[in-house]
Scaffold this active site. Structure first.
Site, short mmCIF file in Angstrom:
data_model
loop_
_atom_site.label_atom_id
_atom_site.label_comp_id
_atom_site.label_asym_id
_atom_site.label_seq_id
_atom_site.Cartn_x
_atom_site.Cartn_y
_atom_site.Cartn_z
N TYR A 3 33.66 -98.59 34.11
CA TYR A 3 33.20 -98.77 35.49
C TYR A 3 33.04 -97.41 36.19
CZ TYR A 3 32.34 -101.73 39.59
OH TYR A 3 31.77 -102.38 40.66
N LYS A 43 33.31 -98.04 44.76
CA LYS A 43 33.88 -99.27 45.33
C LYS A 43 35.13 -98.96 46.16
CE LYS A 43 31.04 -102.53 43.80
NZ LYS A 43 29.99 -103.02 44.70
P1 NDP Z 1 22.09 -107.89 40.94
O1 NDP Z 1 21.51 -106.95 39.94
O2 NDP Z 1 21.61 -109.28 40.95
O3 NDP Z 1 21.97 -107.28 42.41
C1 NDP Z 1 22.05 -105.91 42.71
C2 NDP Z 1 21.14 -105.68 43.89
O4 NDP Z 1 21.22 -104.33 44.39
C3 NDP Z 1 19.68 -105.90 43.53
O5 NDP Z 1 19.17 -106.95 44.32
C4 NDP Z 1 19.02 -104.58 43.88
O6 NDP Z 1 17.75 -104.76 44.47
C5 NDP Z 1 19.94 -104.04 44.92
N1 NDP Z 1 19.67 -102.62 45.16
C6 NDP Z 1 19.88 -101.57 44.32
N2 NDP Z 1 19.48 -100.43 44.90
C7 NDP Z 1 19.02 -100.75 46.14
C8 NDP Z 1 18.48 -100.01 47.24
N3 NDP Z 1 18.32 -98.67 47.20
N4 NDP Z 1 18.11 -100.67 48.37
C9 NDP Z 1 18.24 -102.00 48.44
N5 NDP Z 1 18.75 -102.77 47.45
C10 NDP Z 1 19.13 -102.14 46.31
O7 NDP Z 1 23.66 -107.83 40.66
P2 NDP Z 1 24.95 -108.54 41.28
O8 NDP Z 1 24.58 -109.78 41.96
O9 NDP Z 1 25.91 -108.55 40.17
O10 NDP Z 1 25.44 -107.44 42.34
C11 NDP Z 1 25.65 -107.70 43.72
C12 NDP Z 1 26.93 -107.00 44.19
O11 NDP Z 1 28.04 -107.63 43.56
C13 NDP Z 1 27.02 -105.52 43.84
O12 NDP Z 1 27.62 -104.84 44.93
C14 NDP Z 1 27.98 -105.51 42.66
O13 NDP Z 1 28.66 -104.28 42.51
C15 NDP Z 1 28.91 -106.63 43.08
N6 NDP Z 1 29.78 -107.18 42.02
C16 NDP Z 1 29.23 -107.72 40.87
C17 NDP Z 1 30.05 -108.26 39.90
C18 NDP Z 1 29.47 -108.84 38.64
O14 NDP Z 1 30.24 -109.10 37.70
N7 NDP Z 1 28.20 -109.10 38.54
C19 NDP Z 1 31.51 -108.26 40.05
C20 NDP Z 1 31.97 -107.70 41.30
C21 NDP Z 1 31.13 -107.18 42.23
P3 NDP Z 1 16.41 -104.94 43.56
O15 NDP Z 1 16.59 -106.12 42.72
O16 NDP Z 1 15.39 -105.14 44.61
O17 NDP Z 1 16.33 -103.68 42.75
C1 KAL Z 2 33.60 -102.77 33.90
C2 KAL Z 2 32.48 -103.43 34.05
C3 KAL Z 2 31.43 -103.40 33.00
C4 KAL Z 2 30.15 -102.84 33.52
C5 KAL Z 2 30.21 -101.38 33.95
C6 KAL Z 2 29.55 -100.96 35.01
C7 KAL Z 2 28.82 -101.83 35.97
C8 KAL Z 2 28.35 -101.29 37.09
C9 KAL Z 2 27.59 -102.08 38.11
C10 KAL Z 2 26.32 -101.38 38.59
C11 KAL Z 2 25.86 -102.04 39.89
C12 KAL Z 2 25.27 -101.54 37.50
C13 KAL Z 2 24.03 -100.72 37.66
O1 KAL Z 2 23.89 -99.93 38.59
C14 KAL Z 2 22.99 -100.92 36.58
C15 KAL Z 2 21.81 -99.95 36.69
O2 KAL Z 2 22.18 -98.69 36.17
C16 KAL Z 2 20.63 -100.47 35.81
N1 KAL Z 2 20.15 -101.80 36.27
C17 KAL Z 2 19.11 -101.93 37.14
O3 KAL Z 2 18.52 -100.98 37.62
C18 KAL Z 2 18.73 -103.35 37.54
C19 KAL Z 2 17.28 -103.59 37.13
C20 KAL Z 2 18.94 -103.49 39.04
C21 KAL Z 2 18.56 -104.86 39.58
O4 KAL Z 2 20.34 -103.31 39.26
C22 KAL Z 2 20.77 -102.73 40.42
N2 KAL Z 2 22.09 -102.64 40.54
O5 KAL Z 2 20.01 -102.32 41.25
C23 KAL Z 2 32.19 -104.15 35.34
C24 KAL Z 2 31.91 -105.62 35.16
C25 KAL Z 2 33.09 -106.28 34.47
C26 KAL Z 2 31.70 -106.26 36.56
C27 KAL Z 2 30.45 -105.80 37.28
C28 KAL Z 2 29.16 -105.99 36.59
C29 KAL Z 2 30.60 -105.22 38.48
C30 KAL Z 2 29.52 -104.77 39.38
O6 KAL Z 2 29.85 -104.01 40.32
O7 KAL Z 2 28.37 -105.19 39.26
#
Ligand code: NDP
Ligand code: KAL
Length: 257
Positions: free
Chosen positions: A158, A165
Site C-alpha cells: 500500500y 490515507k
Molecule cells: P475506483 O477505481 O472505482 O474509483 C477511484 C476513483 O478516483 C475513480 O472514479 C477516478 O475517476 C477517481 N479519480 C482519480 N483521479 C482523479 C482526479 N484527479 N479527479 C477526479 N477523480 C479522480 O475505486 P474504488 O471505488 O475502490 O475507490 C474509491 C475510494 O475508496 C478511494 O479513495 C479508495 O482509496 C478507497 N478505498 C478502496 C478500497 C478497495 O478495496 N477498493 C478499500 C478502502 C478504501 P475516473 O474513473 O474518472 O478516472
Molecule cells: C494493500 C492493498 C493492495 C493494493 C495496493 C495499493 C492500492 C492502492 C489504491 C490506489 C487508489 C490504486 C491506484 O491508484 C491505481 C492506479 O495506479 C492505476 N489505476 C487507474 O488509473 C484506474 C484506471 C483508475 C480508475 O483508478 C484511479 N484510482 O483513478 C490495498 C487493498 C487491499 C485495498 C485497496 C484497493 C485500497 C484502496 O485505497 O483502493
C-alpha cells in the site's frame, strides 16, 4: 425517525464504473430518495457515468466534470452546482490515485513526484472540495470520505497510498473541527478490500481477500452496498451527533492484532 432523504441533494465524486464504491454510495442514497449530483474526471468518463445513472429509476441526476487536482475546476464545479440547485446536503469523496510503480516494492523508494501526486489527488482533494462544497450546505451538511487501514498501520504494497490515507484521515479531523461550527460534519469510512478498477492489476489482491475471509471476525469480505449503507447513515440525520469519526466497514478485520 424519518429515514427518507427525499428533498435532499448529494454530490457523489469518484464513480468510475458499476464496481466503484462511489456507485454503492449512489445507490444507497438513491434508494433513500435523494437527488444525486455526479462528478467525473474528464469527458472520457462522461458517457459511462451517464449510462450508469440512467439505470436509477426516477433519478433526475446532474453531472459535472471535475478534476480535483485543478483548483479552478473545483471552484467552477461548485459555483455551477450552486447556480443549478442552490443548497446541497452532503458529499461523498471517493477518490484516490498513486502511480502503479509506487504501489509495489518498498515505500523507501517512493519518488518526490510520486509522493506529491498521491497526496494531491488522495488527500488534499478532500480539503479543496470541502472548502468549495461547505458554503452550499446552508441547512447543515455531511461530508464522507473513503479511507483504508493501510493509513493506520503498515500494509504490504500500500506504501505511498498508506501515507496519503494517514494525511486524509488527519485532514478529515481538522476539517470536522473547522466546519462543525457551520453545521457541517466530516467523517470517513475505512472500507475492507473490494475488487474495483483501482484494485485491478494490483499483485496479491486475491491473497488479501483470502486472508480476510479466513481471519476477519465475520469471516467474509464486504461489499459496495455495505459501504453505501454506512455512507447513507453518515450522510443522513441518523448520524447527526457524529463528526471527525472513522467507521470501519471491514467485517471487523481492524480489531485483530
Ligand atoms: P475506483 O477505481 O472505482 O474509483 C477511484 C476513483 O478516483 C475513480 O472514479 C477516478 O475517476 C477517481 N479519480 C482519480 N483521479 C482523479 C482526479 N484527479 N479527479 C477526479 N477523480 C479522480 O475505486 P474504488 O471505488 O475502490 O475507490 C474509491 C475510494 O475508496 C478511494 O479513495 C479508495 O482509496 C478507497 N478505498 C478502496 C478500497 C478497495 O478495496 N477498493 C478499500 C478502502 C478504501 P475516473 O474513473 O474518472 O478516472
Ligand atoms: C494493500 C492493498 C493492495 C493494493 C495496493 C495499493 C492500492 C492502492 C489504491 C490506489 C487508489 C490504486 C491506484 O491508484 C491505481 C492506479 O495506479 C492505476 N489505476 C487507474 O488509473 C484506474 C484506471 C483508475 C480508475 O483508478 C484511479 N484510482 O483513478 C490495498 C487493498 C487491499 C485495498 C485497496 C484497493 C485500497 C484502496 O485505497 O483502493
Amino acid at each position: 425517525m424519518n429515514f427518507s432523504l427525499e428533498g435532499r441533494t448529494y454530490v457523489v465524486m469518484g464513480v468510475a464504473n458499476k464496481r466503484s464504491i462511489a456507485w454503492g454510495v449512489a445507490r444507497s442514497l438513491h434508494e433513500a430518495g435523494a437527488r444525486l449530483i455526479f462528478t467525473y474526471l474528464n469527458d472520457r468518463f462522461e458517457k459511462p457515468i451517464k449510462d450508469l445513472a440512467a439505470t436509477l429509476e426516477g433519478q433526475d441526476a446532474l453531472f459535472y466534470e471535475c478534476d480535483v487536482t485543478n483548483d479552478q475546476a473545483v471552484s467552477d464545479t461548485f459555483a455551477q452546482i450552486k447556480e443549478d440547485v442552490g443548497t446541497i446536503h452532503g458529499l461523498a469523496h471517493c477518490i484516490a490515485f498513486a502511480n502503479k510503480e509506487d504501489l509495489q516494492g518498498e515505500f523507501v523508494d517512493t519518488s518526490r513526484d510520486g509522493f506529491l501526486l498521491a497526496h494531491n489527488i488522495s488527500a488534499y482533494s478532500l480539503v479543496a472540495v470541502s472548502k468549495a462544497a461547505a458554503p452550499l450546505m446552508t441547512d447543515g451538511g455531511s461530508i464522507v470520505t473513503l479511507t483504508y487501514l493501510g493509513g493506520e498501520r503498515v500494509v504490504k504494497n500500500y506504501n505511498v497510498m498508506g501515507v496519503a490515507k494517514a494525511s486524509l484521515d488527519a485532514s478529515m479531523k481538522y476539517l470536522a473541527n473547522d466546519l462543525g461550527k457551520h453545521g457541517v460534519r466530516v467523517n470517513a469510512i475505512s472500507a475492507g478490500p473490494i475488487r474495483t478498477l483501482s484494485a485491478k492489476g494490483i499483485g496479491d489482491f486475491n491473497s488479501v481477500l483470502k486472508k480476510i475471509e479466513e481471519e476477519a471476525p465475520l469471516r467474509r469480505t464486504i461489499t459496495q452496498e455495505e459501504v453505501g449503507d454506512s455512507a447513507y447513515y453518515l450522510l443522513s440525520n441518523l448520524s447527526r451527533g457524529v463528526t471527525g469519526e472513522i467507521i470501519h466497514v471491514d467485517a471487523g478485520y481492524n480489531i485483530l492484532g
